[in-house]
Design a protein around this motif. Structure first.
Motif, PDB file in Angstrom:
ATOM      1  N   ASP A 119       0.875  -1.167   0.000  1.00 26.25           N
ATOM      2  CA  ASP A 119       0.000   0.000   0.000  1.00 26.25           C
ATOM      3  C   ASP A 119       0.911   1.215   0.000  1.00 26.25           C
ATOM      4  O   ASP A 119       1.578   1.508   0.988  1.00 26.25           O
ATOM      5  N   GLY A 122      -0.650   6.606  -1.879  1.00 28.30           N
ATOM      6  CA  GLY A 122      -1.609   7.240  -0.974  1.00 28.30           C
ATOM      7  C   GLY A 122      -1.976   8.680  -1.295  1.00 28.30           C
ATOM      8  O   GLY A 122      -2.086   9.509  -0.391  1.00 28.30           O
ATOM      9  N   PRO A 123      -2.171   9.012  -2.597  1.00 24.85           N
ATOM     10  CA  PRO A 123      -2.517  10.404  -2.896  1.00 24.85           C
ATOM     11  C   PRO A 123      -3.938  10.717  -2.441  1.00 24.85           C
ATOM     12  O   PRO A 123      -4.752   9.804  -2.298  1.00 24.85           O
ATOM     13  N   ASN A 124      -4.196  11.971  -2.183  1.00 22.64           N
ATOM     14  CA  ASN A 124      -5.554  12.357  -1.807  1.00 22.64           C
ATOM     15  C   ASN A 124      -6.223  13.013  -2.998  1.00 22.64           C
ATOM     16  O   ASN A 124      -5.681  13.940  -3.594  1.00 22.64           O
ATOM     17  N   HIS A 133       4.354  13.062  -0.796  1.00 14.62           N
ATOM     18  CA  HIS A 133       3.897  11.841  -1.454  1.00 14.62           C
ATOM     19  C   HIS A 133       5.004  11.182  -2.278  1.00 14.62           C
ATOM     20  O   HIS A 133       4.875  10.050  -2.702  1.00 14.62           O
ATOM     21  N   HIS A 159      -4.155   3.060  -3.138  1.00 13.34           N
ATOM     22  CA  HIS A 159      -5.020   3.432  -2.007  1.00 13.34           C
ATOM     23  C   HIS A 159      -5.246   4.948  -1.896  1.00 13.34           C
ATOM     24  O   HIS A 159      -4.759   5.622  -0.983  1.00 13.34           O
ATOM     25  N   GLY A 161      -6.968   8.512  -1.232  1.00 14.00           N
ATOM     26  CA  GLY A 161      -7.812   9.098  -0.186  1.00 14.00           C
ATOM     27  C   GLY A 161      -9.002   9.752  -0.867  1.00 14.00           C
ATOM     28  O   GLY A 161      -8.905  10.861  -1.367  1.00 14.00           O
ATOM     29  N   TYR A 324     -11.250   7.539   8.425  1.00 20.06           N
ATOM     30  CA  TYR A 324     -10.006   6.954   7.891  1.00 20.06           C
ATOM     31  C   TYR A 324      -9.821   5.535   8.421  1.00 20.06           C
ATOM     32  O   TYR A 324      -9.517   4.608   7.664  1.00 20.06           O
ATOM     33  N   ASP A 328      -9.743   1.918   6.295  1.00 24.29           N
ATOM     34  CA  ASP A 328      -8.525   1.106   6.330  1.00 24.29           C
ATOM     35  C   ASP A 328      -8.834  -0.313   6.801  1.00 24.29           C
ATOM     36  O   ASP A 328      -8.305  -1.284   6.255  1.00 24.29           O
ATOM     37  N   TYR A 346       2.545  -1.320   4.483  1.00 27.80           N
ATOM     38  CA  TYR A 346       2.067   0.054   4.319  1.00 27.80           C
ATOM     39  C   TYR A 346       3.259   1.001   4.314  1.00 27.80           C
ATOM     40  O   TYR A 346       4.002   1.056   5.305  1.00 27.80           O
ATOM     41  N   VAL A 348       3.990   4.519   4.565  1.00 25.97           N
ATOM     42  CA  VAL A 348       3.287   5.754   4.935  1.00 25.97           C
ATOM     43  C   VAL A 348       4.185   6.591   5.857  1.00 25.97           C
ATOM     44  O   VAL A 348       5.041   6.060   6.571  1.00 25.97           O
ATOM     45  N   GLN A 352       2.164   8.497  11.132  1.00 25.91           N
ATOM     46  CA  GLN A 352       0.941   7.682  11.258  1.00 25.91           C
ATOM     47  C   GLN A 352       1.210   6.349  11.959  1.00 25.91           C
ATOM     48  O   GLN A 352       0.391   5.441  11.916  1.00 25.91           O
ATOM     49  N   PHE A 356      -1.438   3.233  12.796  1.00 23.27           N
ATOM     50  CA  PHE A 356      -1.362   1.874  12.235  1.00 23.27           C
ATOM     51  C   PHE A 356      -1.237   0.810  13.331  1.00 23.27           C
ATOM     52  O   PHE A 356      -1.706  -0.309  13.161  1.00 23.27           O
TER      53      PHE A 356
HETATM   54  N1  ARG Z   1      -3.876   9.363   1.942  1.00 19.44           N
HETATM   55  C1  ARG Z   1      -3.051   9.215   3.110  1.00 19.44           C
HETATM   56  C2  ARG Z   1      -2.291  10.497   3.376  1.00 19.44           C
HETATM   57  O1  ARG Z   1      -2.057  11.307   2.490  1.00 19.44           O
HETATM   58  C3  ARG Z   1      -2.096   8.072   2.995  1.00 19.44           C
HETATM   59  C4  ARG Z   1      -2.718   6.709   2.826  1.00 19.44           C
HETATM   60  C5  ARG Z   1      -1.862   5.638   3.381  1.00 19.44           C
HETATM   61  N2  ARG Z   1      -2.437   4.316   3.297  1.00 19.44           N
HETATM   62  C6  ARG Z   1      -3.390   3.834   4.090  1.00 19.44           C
HETATM   63  N3  ARG Z   1      -3.839   2.634   3.869  1.00 19.44           N
HETATM   64  N4  ARG Z   1      -3.892   4.542   5.070  1.00 19.44           N
HETATM   65  O2  ARG Z   1      -1.876  10.682   4.513  1.00 19.44           O
END
Ligand code: ARG
Length: 474
Positions: A119, A122-124, A133, A159, A161, A324, A328, A346, A348, A352, A356
């Motif tokens: 994973d 992780g773009p939003n 990113h 994955h 966002g 969130y 997940d 993951y 990330v 975070q 996790f």
């Molecule tokens: N979109 C999230 C961010 O920008 C990261 C996602 C990471 N992956 C996950 N499964 N939560 O912080």
């Protein structure tokens, strides 16, 4: 093909046995003082006990045996009994030649291939990719490639966002601007237009505007939250808008990732986990794991051995909206059902990590994963500016990834053009390749979990990569 480590181990083992010591002590490791040597062997320290000798005496004896070694250019005994090792260049050259001649560069595929999901990215959605990113994409991609190379079945999932308040904010702002659109008409039963009612640049402007407004206007924020709730509970027009937002964003994201030479097997997002949520929540309640606390639905995940507080994992907000955590967890259900991975990694931001920990514990406790499914958090540090703080643009905002790449490309192009030995097209192409390598090299040469400093003009990276290229040429 014998790998370098095996060759070194064998060589040191011969030295140990030739001096009358058990070969089991001859383990070579990567040096933890790279400024002093490349590899080391601490075996003399352990052997000293068995042979009741001073470790330094053993180290000196074995070092002497390695004096004319074809593998090491230096084998030095240092107090209190280490062997500091340096590989001979001719040995490295031979090794590289052997690699070139062997299939897959001498790499043997694993006899036990596993399915591993990774994973990363992780773009939003609707928010531009920023330098933060970059690390996830670059590190994740390299892990995925190494895994595939070793023979595992690696599945990369971007994955996205795409399921939080940001969607409600975009919908609310769109409604402000174009209230006449059929997506907002509750009574509308026809087909929604195929064409999105916005472009990517509009979308990129809509989100920050909406986010800004929601911070100042309580009523606006309330409406955005309501829109999020309605989207999550199946309001048709909002679902259609989400699809438009996704389509427009994914096209743009694919371009961005292509520029980084990063690709994903799966283009899934948080929203894809939605169908798995109701059943997951029902079961968590039925099994007695999830309970209501201050209005929200939570699962306790603290453990007796914790030295720091690990708060309960929130499953649903008090208004029933998912968050969130919910997506997940439901994504884990989706992954287990569809791909049965032996491991999920993951990649990330390390900020975070606690999150996790909660997610992994909750997934195990509530039986979302099998006991032998590994869940791995690979946290990376932030990319900082020269002031040591998270990287910002001159205006103080987060730097867009595309701007960073363009900047580094431009610098490289200028440097290459100064030599005036290449045609313009060749210089541009070379600049692109070297700039991207510089960015990736800069990222991967740093320990993933550490923060690191990126100079705003990328020159530091370029200098480093240039030095490396010279080294390779030599
Ligand atoms: N979109 C999230 C961010 O920008 C990261 C996602 C990471 N992956 C996950 N499964 N939560 O912080």
């Amino acid at each position: 093909m014998k790998n370098l480590m095996e060759q070194m181990n064998e060589e040191v083992m011969c030295a140990f046995t030739a001096c009358g010591y058990d070969g089991k002590y001859a383990r070579v490791t990567v040096s933890n003082r790279l400024d002093l040597c490349e590899f080391q062997c601490n075996g003399a320290l352990a052997a000293a006990k068995e042979y009741k000798k001073a470790p330094m005496a053993i180290a000196l004896e074995t070092a002497q045996k390695l004096e004319n070694s074809p593998v090491f250019s230096a084998a030095e005994a240092v107090k209190p009994g280490f062997l500091n090792l340096k590989v001979k260049e001719s040995c490295l050259a031979d090794y590289l030649c052997q690699m070139m001649e062997s299939e897959d560069y001498g790499n043997e595929k694993t006899a036990h291939p596993k399915t591993v999901m990774i994973d990363y990215g992780g773009p939003n959605i609707a928010k531009p990719l920023h330098v933060g990113h970059l690390r996830s994409a670059v590190i994740g991609e390299s892990i995925k490639r190494m895994g595939s190379y070793a023979g595992h079945h690696m599945i990369g999932d971007v994955h996205m966002g795409d399921w939080g308040l940001q969607m409600g904010l975009i919908i609310t702002e769109l409604q402000e601007r174009k209230p006449q659109l059929s997506y907002f008409d509750d009574g509308f039963e026809g087909e929604y237009p195929k064409e999105a009612p916005f472009t990517i640049s509009e979308l990129e402007e809509i989100y920050p505007t909406a986010s800004g407004k929601s911070k100042e206007d309580e009523d606006y924020k309330e409406r955005a939250m309501q829109a999020t709730y309605e989207l999550q509970h199946g309001r048709r027009g909002y679902g259609a808008l989400l699809n438009h937002i996704l389509n427009v964003s994914v096209t743009d994201l694919k371009k961005n990732y292509e520029n980084l030479n990063v690709s994903f097997e799966l283009w899934k997002g948080e929203s894809d986990a939605q169908p798995y949520i109701p059943e997951m929540v029902r079961k968590m309640k039925e099994d007695g794991f999830a309970y209501i606390s201050e209005g929200a639905l939570v699962v306790d995940v603290k453990e007796e051995t914790d030295t720091k507080e690990v708060p309960p994992c929130m499953i649903l907000k008090s208004d029933g909206a998912s968050l969130y955590n919910t997506t997940d967890l439901a994504t884990i259900v989706e992954r287990m059902e569809n791909w049965h991975p032996a491991e999920i990694i993951y990649v990330v931001d390390k900020r975070q990590e606690l999150y996790f920990t909660q997610i992994f514990r909750c997934a195990r406790k509530t039986g979302l994963v099998d006991a032998d499914t590994k869940l791995t958090f690979l946290g990376f540090g932030t990319m900082n500016g020269s002031n040591g703080k998270p990287f910002k643009t001159r205006e103080g905002g987060v730097m867009r990834l595309s701007a960073l790449l363009e900047d580094i490309n431009g610098q490289m192009y200028r440097k290459i053009s100064e030599n005036q030995t290449m045609s313009e097209a060749e210089a541009a192409e070379t600049a692109k390749v070297v700039a991207l390598s510089a960015v990736k090299y800069g990222d991967l040469s740093n320990q993933a979990s550490k923060d690191y400093i990126l100079t705003s003009n990328g020159l530091l990276l370029l200098k480093e990569i240039r030095d490396r290229i010279y080294c390779i040429q030599l």
